[in-house]
Design a protein around this motif. Structure first.
Motif, PDB file in Angstrom:
ATOM      1  N   ALA A   5       0.822  -1.200   0.000  1.00 60.85           N
ATOM      2  CA  ALA A   5       0.000   0.000   0.000  1.00 60.85           C
ATOM      3  C   ALA A   5       0.862   1.259   0.000  1.00 60.85           C
ATOM      4  O   ALA A   5       0.396   2.327  -0.366  1.00 60.85           O
ATOM      5  N   TRP A   6       2.123   1.150   0.369  1.00 66.54           N
ATOM      6  CA  TRP A   6       3.032   2.293   0.384  1.00 66.54           C
ATOM      7  C   TRP A   6       3.381   2.754  -1.018  1.00 66.54           C
ATOM      8  O   TRP A   6       3.917   3.830  -1.199  1.00 66.54           O
ATOM      9  N   MET A   7       3.083   1.949  -2.027  1.00 72.09           N
ATOM     10  CA  MET A   7       3.432   2.313  -3.397  1.00 72.09           C
ATOM     11  C   MET A   7       2.329   3.185  -3.980  1.00 72.09           C
ATOM     12  O   MET A   7       1.508   2.753  -4.761  1.00 72.09           O
ATOM     13  N   THR A   8       2.318   4.436  -3.559  1.00 74.02           N
ATOM     14  CA  THR A   8       1.315   5.392  -4.010  1.00 74.02           C
ATOM     15  C   THR A   8       1.929   6.327  -5.047  1.00 74.02           C
ATOM     16  O   THR A   8       3.121   6.291  -5.304  1.00 74.02           O
ATOM     17  N   GLN A   9       1.111   7.181  -5.595  1.00 74.43           N
ATOM     18  CA  GLN A   9       1.581   8.145  -6.582  1.00 74.43           C
ATOM     19  C   GLN A   9       2.140   9.404  -5.932  1.00 74.43           C
ATOM     20  O   GLN A   9       2.532  10.333  -6.633  1.00 74.43           O
ATOM     21  N   ASP A  10       2.170   9.433  -4.607  1.00 72.36           N
ATOM     22  CA  ASP A  10       2.732  10.595  -3.920  1.00 72.36           C
ATOM     23  C   ASP A  10       4.228  10.695  -4.227  1.00 72.36           C
ATOM     24  O   ASP A  10       4.952   9.708  -4.130  1.00 72.36           O
ATOM     25  N   PRO A  11       4.689  11.886  -4.608  1.00 76.31           N
ATOM     26  CA  PRO A  11       6.109  12.032  -4.970  1.00 76.31           C
ATOM     27  C   PRO A  11       7.027  12.114  -3.753  1.00 76.31           C
ATOM     28  O   PRO A  11       7.762  13.083  -3.558  1.00 76.31           O
TER      29      PRO A  11
END
Length: 83
Positions: A5-11
């Motif tokens: 779940a840590w693999m988000t699109q947040d830069p």
């Protein structure tokens, strides 16, 4: 076993504790642990975002550098993720 779940699109960079947890799984379970990580990655839309793609590549590199040597065959088998 674990999630990504840590693999988000947040830069923002991935926290080292998340990568460390996945690396520990490769040492505990060898090729099966790495195969499980790649199975989870294959379900993610890796190519839809440059940020997600970079995080994925970073994880694969760390797994190949610091993961169990037994996990390398799973890395080679999962090369299709990078295409």
């Amino acid at each position: 076993m674990f999630g990504i779940a840590w693999m988000t699109q947040d830069p923002v960079p991935v926290k080292p504790k998340h990568i460390r947890r996945l690396l520990v799984e490769t040492w505990k379970h060898g090729e099966e642990g790495a195969a499980a990580v790649y199975a989870l990655l294959s379900k993610r839309p890796i190519t839809t975002s440059a940020v997600v793609a970079l995080k994925c590549i970073t994880l694969v590199l760390k797994m190949m550098q610091q993961g169990s040597p037994k996990s390398l065959p799973a890395s080679y088998n999962a090369a299709r993720l990078m295409r």
